[in-house]
Design a protein around this motif. Structure first.
Motif, PDB file in Angstrom:
ATOM      1  N   CYS A  56     -23.888  52.167  -8.426  1.00 36.32           N
ATOM      2  CA  CYS A  56     -25.013  52.676  -9.219  1.00 36.32           C
ATOM      3  C   CYS A  56     -25.399  54.087  -8.777  1.00 36.32           C
ATOM      4  O   CYS A  56     -25.779  54.925  -9.603  1.00 36.32           O
ATOM      5  CB  CYS A  56     -26.217  51.748  -9.083  1.00 36.32           C
ATOM      6  N   LYS A  57     -25.296  54.369  -7.483  1.00 33.89           N
ATOM      7  CA  LYS A  57     -25.611  55.714  -7.000  1.00 33.89           C
ATOM      8  C   LYS A  57     -24.572  56.729  -7.466  1.00 33.89           C
ATOM      9  O   LYS A  57     -24.908  57.867  -7.785  1.00 33.89           O
ATOM     10  CB  LYS A  57     -25.673  55.716  -5.470  1.00 33.89           C
ATOM     11  N   LEU A  58     -23.302  56.311  -7.507  1.00 30.46           N
ATOM     12  CA  LEU A  58     -22.237  57.225  -7.919  1.00 30.46           C
ATOM     13  C   LEU A  58     -22.318  57.567  -9.405  1.00 30.46           C
ATOM     14  O   LEU A  58     -22.061  58.703  -9.802  1.00 30.46           O
ATOM     15  CB  LEU A  58     -20.866  56.612  -7.604  1.00 30.46           C
ATOM     16  N   SER A  59     -22.662  56.575 -10.216  1.00 30.50           N
ATOM     17  CA  SER A  59     -22.670  56.798 -11.658  1.00 30.50           C
ATOM     18  C   SER A  59     -23.762  55.946 -12.304  1.00 30.50           C
ATOM     19  O   SER A  59     -23.476  54.948 -12.969  1.00 30.50           O
ATOM     20  CB  SER A  59     -21.297  56.464 -12.258  1.00 30.50           C
ATOM     21  N   PRO A  60     -25.023  56.315 -12.099  1.00 34.05           N
ATOM     22  CA  PRO A  60     -26.122  55.480 -12.613  1.00 34.05           C
ATOM     23  C   PRO A  60     -26.132  55.349 -14.130  1.00 34.05           C
ATOM     24  O   PRO A  60     -26.514  54.308 -14.658  1.00 34.05           O
ATOM     25  CB  PRO A  60     -27.378  56.199 -12.096  1.00 34.05           C
ATOM     26  N   GLN A  61     -25.694  56.407 -14.844  1.00 35.73           N
ATOM     27  CA  GLN A  61     -25.758  56.349 -16.312  1.00 35.73           C
ATOM     28  C   GLN A  61     -24.780  55.340 -16.902  1.00 35.73           C
ATOM     29  O   GLN A  61     -25.018  54.802 -17.988  1.00 35.73           O
ATOM     30  CB  GLN A  61     -25.477  57.734 -16.916  1.00 35.73           C
ATOM     31  N   THR A  62     -23.660  55.059 -16.211  1.00 38.67           N
ATOM     32  CA  THR A  62     -22.666  54.143 -16.759  1.00 38.67           C
ATOM     33  C   THR A  62     -22.695  52.772 -16.089  1.00 38.67           C
ATOM     34  O   THR A  62     -22.484  51.763 -16.738  1.00 38.67           O
ATOM     35  CB  THR A  62     -21.250  54.739 -16.607  1.00 38.67           C
ATOM     36  N   VAL A  63     -22.957  52.736 -14.773  1.00 38.96           N
ATOM     37  CA  VAL A  63     -22.971  51.460 -14.061  1.00 38.96           C
ATOM     38  C   VAL A  63     -24.271  50.697 -14.324  1.00 38.96           C
ATOM     39  O   VAL A  63     -24.274  49.468 -14.450  1.00 38.96           O
ATOM     40  CB  VAL A  63     -22.767  51.674 -12.546  1.00 38.96           C
ATOM     41  N   GLY A  64     -25.383  51.430 -14.420  1.00 36.81           N
ATOM     42  CA  GLY A  64     -26.671  50.776 -14.643  1.00 36.81           C
ATOM     43  C   GLY A  64     -26.687  49.850 -15.855  1.00 36.81           C
ATOM     44  O   GLY A  64     -27.092  48.684 -15.750  1.00 36.81           O
ATOM     45  N   PRO A  65     -26.263  50.322 -17.038  1.00 36.88           N
ATOM     46  CA  PRO A  65     -26.228  49.420 -18.202  1.00 36.88           C
ATOM     47  C   PRO A  65     -25.327  48.204 -17.998  1.00 36.88           C
ATOM     48  O   PRO A  65     -25.642  47.117 -18.476  1.00 36.88           O
ATOM     49  CB  PRO A  65     -25.681  50.327 -19.317  1.00 36.88           C
ATOM     50  N   ALA A  66     -24.201  48.372 -17.297  1.00 36.08           N
ATOM     51  CA  ALA A  66     -23.313  47.225 -17.041  1.00 36.08           C
ATOM     52  C   ALA A  66     -24.000  46.193 -16.166  1.00 36.08           C
ATOM     53  O   ALA A  66     -23.847  44.980 -16.373  1.00 36.08           O
ATOM     54  CB  ALA A  66     -22.022  47.710 -16.378  1.00 36.08           C
ATOM     55  N   VAL A  67     -24.781  46.661 -15.190  1.00 37.50           N
ATOM     56  CA  VAL A  67     -25.530  45.734 -14.333  1.00 37.50           C
ATOM     57  C   VAL A  67     -26.573  44.989 -15.149  1.00 37.50           C
ATOM     58  O   VAL A  67     -26.736  43.765 -15.021  1.00 37.50           O
ATOM     59  CB  VAL A  67     -26.190  46.499 -13.167  1.00 37.50           C
ATOM     60  N   GLY A  68     -27.284  45.714 -16.015  1.00 37.47           N
ATOM     61  CA  GLY A  68     -28.298  45.069 -16.841  1.00 37.47           C
ATOM     62  C   GLY A  68     -27.719  44.004 -17.756  1.00 37.47           C
ATOM     63  O   GLY A  68     -28.281  42.907 -17.887  1.00 37.47           O
ATOM     64  N   LYS A  69     -26.588  44.302 -18.379  1.00 39.14           N
ATOM     65  CA  LYS A  69     -25.936  43.316 -19.247  1.00 39.14           C
ATOM     66  C   LYS A  69     -25.478  42.092 -18.452  1.00 39.14           C
ATOM     67  O   LYS A  69     -25.543  40.962 -18.933  1.00 39.14           O
ATOM     68  CB  LYS A  69     -24.744  43.955 -19.964  1.00 39.14           C
ATOM     69  N   SER A  70     -25.008  42.324 -17.219  1.00 42.12           N
ATOM     70  CA  SER A  70     -24.561  41.217 -16.377  1.00 42.12           C
ATOM     71  C   SER A  70     -25.735  40.304 -16.018  1.00 42.12           C
ATOM     72  O   SER A  70     -25.595  39.078 -16.023  1.00 42.12           O
ATOM     73  CB  SER A  70     -23.908  41.756 -15.100  1.00 42.12           C
ATOM     74  N   ILE A  71     -26.866  40.888 -15.699  1.00 41.45           N
ATOM     75  CA  ILE A  71     -28.048  40.090 -15.355  1.00 41.45           C
ATOM     76  C   ILE A  71     -28.455  39.222 -16.536  1.00 41.45           C
ATOM     77  O   ILE A  71     -28.759  38.030 -16.384  1.00 41.45           O
ATOM     78  CB  ILE A  71     -29.200  41.017 -14.926  1.00 41.45           C
ATOM     79  N   ARG A  72     -28.464  39.795 -17.715  1.00 45.48           N
ATOM     80  CA  ARG A  72     -28.857  39.027 -18.898  1.00 45.48           C
ATOM     81  C   ARG A  72     -27.877  37.882 -19.180  1.00 45.48           C
ATOM     82  O   ARG A  72     -28.288  36.789 -19.575  1.00 45.48           O
ATOM     83  CB  ARG A  72     -28.955  39.956 -20.100  1.00 45.48           C
ATOM     84  N   LYS A  73     -26.585  38.131 -18.973  1.00 50.08           N
ATOM     85  CA  LYS A  73     -25.595  37.085 -19.211  1.00 50.08           C
ATOM     86  C   LYS A  73     -25.748  35.959 -18.201  1.00 50.08           C
ATOM     87  O   LYS A  73     -25.698  34.767 -18.552  1.00 50.08           O
ATOM     88  CB  LYS A  73     -24.185  37.682 -19.129  1.00 50.08           C
ATOM     89  N   LEU A  74     -25.943  36.306 -16.928  1.00 48.60           N
ATOM     90  CA  LEU A  74     -26.138  35.285 -15.892  1.00 48.60           C
ATOM     91  C   LEU A  74     -27.403  34.490 -16.149  1.00 48.60           C
ATOM     92  O   LEU A  74     -27.446  33.269 -15.939  1.00 48.60           O
ATOM     93  CB  LEU A  74     -26.196  35.955 -14.515  1.00 48.60           C
ATOM     94  N   TYR A  75     -28.443  35.160 -16.598  1.00 45.56           N
ATOM     95  CA  TYR A  75     -29.696  34.468 -16.905  1.00 45.56           C
ATOM     96  C   TYR A  75     -29.485  33.469 -18.045  1.00 45.56           C
ATOM     97  O   TYR A  75     -30.039  32.363 -18.032  1.00 45.56           O
ATOM     98  CB  TYR A  75     -30.766  35.485 -17.265  1.00 45.56           C
TER      99      TYR A  75
END
Length: 830
Positions: free
Chosen positions: A392-411
C-alpha cells in the motif's frame, strides 16, 4: 499520508548529516570488501533487474571468461537466482582452436549446481529442490540436459508416492516437484504422464474436507457451490498439467519465460507435521478474469511464482513488496494489465487471451490466501499483514482499492460458511491494517447488518475487529471513526465504556468494603507474604462471625485477596507481575483445591470483564506460575461456552500444556547427551587400550527412550525424566478435557448443535437465532482443534478415543457420526 519521521529543531540536521556520512562510509566499506567472486555472484542474482535481454550477452561473456576457480561462486549464484544463460562453448572452443583446452564452462557449473541440489534433497529443503527442478526443466528444453536424464529424475519423485507409510507432506511436495518439472519440460517428456500424482491426489478427498475454508458441517464432501471459492494446490497443478497435455505443451514458452526466478539458501521449516500433513486451500476473492486462475497453466505459474517470492523474502518484507510490484517484468507481456501512470501506453498493450489480469488484485488475493491457509499459515500472520502494508505504501492508488474489495468479499463470506479460524484471522488482519491507515473504513456499508443476531458471523467479526482496534489505539478515538448506529450501546458493536478493571470493593457502600481496604493497604505497603497470610486468616475468622447466611468465609476472603492483588496490578503489566511474584505463597494458599482454582479464574474473568485481552494475560501467568493448571482453564472455558466458545483462552491452555512437554523433552535430551558423553569418557579412561573414537561412538538409532530411567543416570536427569513424565500426563489430561468438553457441548447437551448439522439446515440459515450460530461456531472450533493439534492427538489416540469418546462408541446419530468422522480424519484413522 506521510510515513516520514521529522526530527525536532534541535540537532536534527546534525544527526541527519552524521547518518548520511555513516551511510556513505558503510557503503564504501562494503564495496571495498567485496571479492571478485562476490561481485560475480551478485551480477547473476541481479540479472533482469533492468533489461534481461540486454544484460544476458554481457553476463554470458563475463562468465565464459572466468577461471575454473570461480565455478563454485557461479554455481552458488545460479542456485540463489537461476537464469537461463546459455553457457555453450564459444565458436573457437567448438572448433578446437581455444588457446587453453578446458571443459565447457556450462558443464562445470551444472556439476557444481547438481551438488547443491543433492544437498537440498538431503536437508529436505523442498522449495529449493523444486526450484532447482524448474532450472533443470528449462535446460532440458534447451537440450543442455538430456530428456532421458530429466525423465529419470522426475520419476524418482513420483516413486515417492508409492512408498509404504509415506507422509502426506512428503508426498505432496514430491508430487509438486514432479508436476512443475513436467509443466516446464513437457514438450520433450510428453510420454510421461501424471497418473501417479492423480491417483494420490484422489486419495486425499476426505482430508481436503477438513481444511476447506468454506464447507458445510453436514456435508461429507465439499459443496459444489463452494468449489469455486477456494483452490487446492495439487488440484490446480493436476488441472494445469492436463490442460498443457491436451494442447501438446504448445503454449509452454508463453507461460514459463526463460527469465530470472528467485531462489534462497535458507532451508524452509517443513518439519512440523501440522504444517505439511494437510492439503493447501487458497481462498479465492475475485473472478478468473480479474486475478490469475490457478487451474490454468498460466495462472498456476503466476500463483506458484508469487507464493515462492512471498515465502523466500519473509526476512525482508520491503524487498518482497518491491519484487511483487515489479513481477510483470519477469512475466510474459500481456499477462497483466498496465499499471495506471506506467510508461506502457494502453495502445501498446496487447492482452493475452485468458489473462490480462490485475496485478494488485492478484497480489492481495495471493497474500491473503497464504495468510488464511488452514490449519496454519507457512509464516507468522503478522508478516502477511505488514507485507500488504508495504504494498500500500509503494502504490496506494492501485493497491488500496484491491484491499478494499478483498475486505468486502471476505465480509460477504462470513455468512457463507467461512471457517471460524479464518474469520478470526480476518478480524486480526483487518484491525492491524486499519491501524496503519488511520482506522478509516466505510462502516456505513455494514449498518444494516446490525439487525442480525448478535452471534451472527458478521456481527462476531465486527465486534472482534473493533475490540482489537481499541487495543491498538484508544476507545474514544475508535468510537469517533464509527457512524452513529455503531456507537449506540444497543448495537452491540462497541462496549459501553473503555476497557478497564471492575473492582467490586471500590464503592464505600459495598459489602465488606472495610475488610477489602485493609487487605489492599497491606498489599500496597508490600507486607511480607507470611504476614499477609496471617492477616487473611484473622480476617477470615472475623468474617465467619459477621457474614450473612449462605456466605462462605473462605470464598469471601479469596474474593477480597484476589481482587486486591489484581487491583494493584491493574496499573500496568509490570505492576501485575511484581504483585503476583511477590505473593505467590498467598496465591497458592488461596487456590489449594479444584473448587478454589475455578473460583480464582472466575474472579479474574469478572475483574477484567471489560478486557478480554487482560483475562488471557492473567490466565496465562496463573498457569505459568502453576496457580492453576491448563486443564482447569479448559474446564472453565467450556463451563462458560453458552455464549460462544472463547477460542483464544482454550488455545492458550492447550499451548501451555504442549509447550511444557516440548521444553521438558529438550531438557531431557540435553541431559541425556551430557550423561552419554560422561559415560563414554569414563569408559575410555578406564580402558586405555580402547581409542576415544571407538569408546564414544553412539548409534543414533539406539538412543535412550526419554521416559526410561537407567541405573547410571545422573540425579539431574532422573529429576528431568520425572518432570517430563508428569508434564506428559498433564498434557494428555488437558487434551482429554478439551475433547470431553466438545462431546458434552456438541452431542450431550445441545439440541441446537444437532439442528445446525442436519441435512438442509444451511438452506434456512438466514433465520438462525443466536443459539444456532453459537452451536455452528462451536462445531467449527471442534473441527479446527482436531486439525490444528493433530500431531499431539495422534500421540495419545488410543487413550483419548477410549476416555473422551466413550459415550459416542455406540451412538449413530448425525452429531456422533460427524464428531467421530472429524476425529478419524485428524488422527489418520480415516
Amino acid at each position: 499520508m506521510s510515513y516520514e519521521r521529522h526530527g525536532s529543531g534541535h540537532g536534527g540536521g546534525g544527526r541527519r548529516r552524521r547518518r548520511d556520512d555513516y551511510d556513505h562510509y558503510d557503503h564504501h566499506r562494503r564495496e571495498t570488501q567485496e571479492s571478485p567472486d562476490h561481485k560475480l555472484k551478485a551480477a547473476i542474482i541481479k540479472l533482469g533487474e533492468v533489461d534481461a535481454e540486454q544484460e544476458l550477452p554481457q553476463l554470458a561473456a563475463k562468465l565464459l571468461s572466468q577461471e575454473q576457480s570461480s565455478i563454485p561462486a557461479i554455481a552458488e549464484g545460479f542456485r540463489l537466482a537461476y537464469a537461463l544463460v546459455y553457457l555453450r562453448p564459444t565458436a573457437e572452443e567448438e572448433n578446437g582452436s581455444a588457446s587453453i583446452a578446458k571443459p565447457p564452462l556450462g558443464r562445470l557449473i551444472l556439476n557444481d549446481f547438481w551438488k547443491g541440489f543433492q544437498a537440498y534433497l538431503d536437508k529436505l529443503a523442498w522449495r529449493e529442490t523444486r526450484l532447482c527442478i524448474h532450472f533443470f526443466a528449462h535446460l532440458t528444453v534447451t537440450n543442455l540436459i538430456s530428456p532421458q536424464s530429466m525423465l529419470g529424475l522426475l520419476q524418482s519423485f513420483t516413486a515417492v508416492l508409492d512408498d509404504f507409510g509415506v507422509s502426506n507432506g512428503r508426498a505432496k511436495r514430491a508430487a509438486r516437484c514432479a508436476m512443475e518439472g513436467l509443466m516446464r519440460a513437457g514438450r520433450v517428456l510428453k510420454e510421461h504422464s501424471a497418473t501417479a500424482v492423480q491417483a494420490y491426489n484422489d486419495s486425499l478427498r476426505a482430508t481436503k474436507w477438513l481444511v476447506h475454508p468454506l464447507a458445510y458441517m453436514h456435508s461429507p464432501d465439499i459443496p459444489v457451490e463452494h468449489a469455486e471459492h477456494a483452490d487446492e494446490i495439487l488440484d490446480c497443478a493436476v488441472s494445469a498439467l492436463k490442460t498443457l497435455d491436451l494442447s501438446d505443451f504448445l503454449d509452454v514458452s508463453g507461460i514459463f519465460p526463460n527469465q530470472l526466478e528467485a531462489l534462497s539458501t535458507e532451508t524452509s521449516d517443513d518439519a512440523p507435521i501440522k504444517k505439511e500433513e494437510w492439503p493447501e486451500y487458497m481462498l479465492r476473492l475475485f473472478d478468473n478474469d480479474v486475478t490469475a486462475d490457478p487451474k490454468t497453466p498460466a495462472g498456476y505459474a503466476v500463483r506458484a511464482g508469487l507464493i515462492d517470492i512471498i515465502e523466500i523474502f519473509e526476512v525482508n518484507r520491503k524487498e518482497c513488496a518491491r519484487l511483487l510490484v515489479e513481477y510483470p517484468k519477469w512475466s510474459v507481456k500481456g499477462t497483466f494489465k498496465p499499471r495506471p501512470g506506467s510508461t506502457a501506453e494502453a495502445s501498446d498493450h496487447i492482452p493475452l487471451p485468458g489473462r490480462d489480469w490485475q496485478l494488485e488484485s492478484t497480489l492481495i488475493e495471493t497474500i491473503l490466501g497464504a495468510q488464511f491457509l488452514l490449519p496454519e499459515s507457512a509464516a507468522k500472520p503478522i508478516y502477511y499483514t505488514t507485507l500488504i502494508t508495504e504494498l500500500c505504501k509503494l502504490s496506494p492508488q492501485t493497491v488500496g482499492p484491491a484491499v478494499g474489495k478483498s475486505i468486502r468479499k471476505l465480509y460477504a463470506y462470513c455468512a457463507n460458511g467461512l471457517d471460524a479460524e479464518v474469520l478470526r484471522r480476518f478480524a486480526e488482519w483487518f484491525s492491524v491494517h486499519m491501524s496503519n491507515f488511520g482506522f478509516q473504513w466505510v462502516w456505513k456499508e455494514w449498518v444494516p447488518d446490525l439487525a442480525l443476531p448478535v452471534h451472527h458471523p458478521k456481527r462476531v467479526f465486527v465486534h472482534r475487529a473493533l475490540e482489537l482496534e481499541i487495543r491498538l489505539s484508544y476507545y474514544d478515538r475508535i468510537l469517533k471513526t464509527l457512524p452513529q448506529p455503531f456507537q449506540e450501546p444497543s448495537a452491540g458493536a462497541m462496549p459501553d465504556q473503555a476497557p478497564g478493571p471492575t473492582y467490586e470493593y471500590d464503592d464505600p457502600t459495598a459489602p465488606h468494603y472495610d475488610a477489602a481496604q485493609s487487605v489492599l493497604n497491606q498489599l500496597r505497603s508490600r507486607t511480607k507474604p507470611d504476614d499477609a497470610l496471617v492477616h487473611l486468616d484473622t480476617l477470615k475468622n472475623n468474617l465467619a462471625e459477621t457474614a450473612d447466611i449462605g456466605e462462605d468465609p473462605d470464598t469471601l476472603i479469596r474474593s477480597i485477596a484476589i481482587q486486591s492483588l489484581l487491583h494493584i496490578g491493574a496499573r500496568s503489566f509490570s505492576h501485575f507481575l511484581n504483585a503476583v511474584e511477590r505473593y505467590l505463597v498467598v496465591l497458592r494458599a488461596l487456590s489449594g483445591t479444584l473448587e478454589a482454582k475455578v473460583h480464582v479464574l472466575e474472579l479474574v474473568a469478572n475483574f477484567w470483564q471489560r478486557s478480554r485481552q487482560m483475562v488471557g494475560i492473567v490466565f496465562d501467568k496463573l498457569m505459568q506460575y502453576q496457580i492453576v493448571e491448563p486443564a482447569d482453564v479448559v474446564g472453565w472455558v467450556f463451563a462458560h461456552s453458552a455464549e460462544g466458545l472463547d477460542w483464544d483462552l482454550l488455545r492458550g491452555a492447550v499451548d501451555k500444556a504442549n509447550g511444557r512437554v516440548v521444553v521438558a523433552r529438550r531438557r531431557v535430551a540435553t541431559l541425556r547427551k551430557e550423561d552419554d558423553d560422561a559415560h563414554a569418557r569414563a569408559k575410555a579412561n578406564s580402558n586405555g587400550d580402547v581409542s576415544d573414537a571407538a569408546a564414544m561412538d553412539v548409534d543414533a538409532e539406539t538412543m535412550h527412550d526419554p521416559q526410561v530411567t537407567q541405573a547410571e543416570d545422573s540425579p539431574q536427569l532422573v529429576t528431568a525424566l520425572k518432570a517430563y513424565a508428569a508434564l506428559t500426563r498433564e498434557q494428555k489430561s488437558t487434551l482429554a478435557r478439551v475433547l470431553e468438553g466438545f462431546v458434552h457441548t456438541l452431542h450431550s447437551s445441545s439440541d441446537a448443535a444437532r439442528r445446525v448439522i442436519a441435512p438442509g439446515a444451511w438452506d434456512g440459515h438466514t433465520s438462525w437465532r443466536d443459539e444456532e450460530w453459537v452451536a455452528w461456531q462451536n462445531w467449527m472450533w471442534y473441527k479446527h482443534f482436531c486439525r490444528a493439534y493433530s500431531p499431539y492427538l495422534r500421540s495419545f489416540v488410543t487413550t483419548l478415543t477410549v476416555v473422551s469418546f466413550a459415550s459416542l462408541e455406540t451412538a449413530s446419530d448425525d452429531g456422533a457420526v460427524l464428531m467421530k468422522r472429524i476425529w478419524g480424519m485428524a488422527t489418520g484413522q480415516e
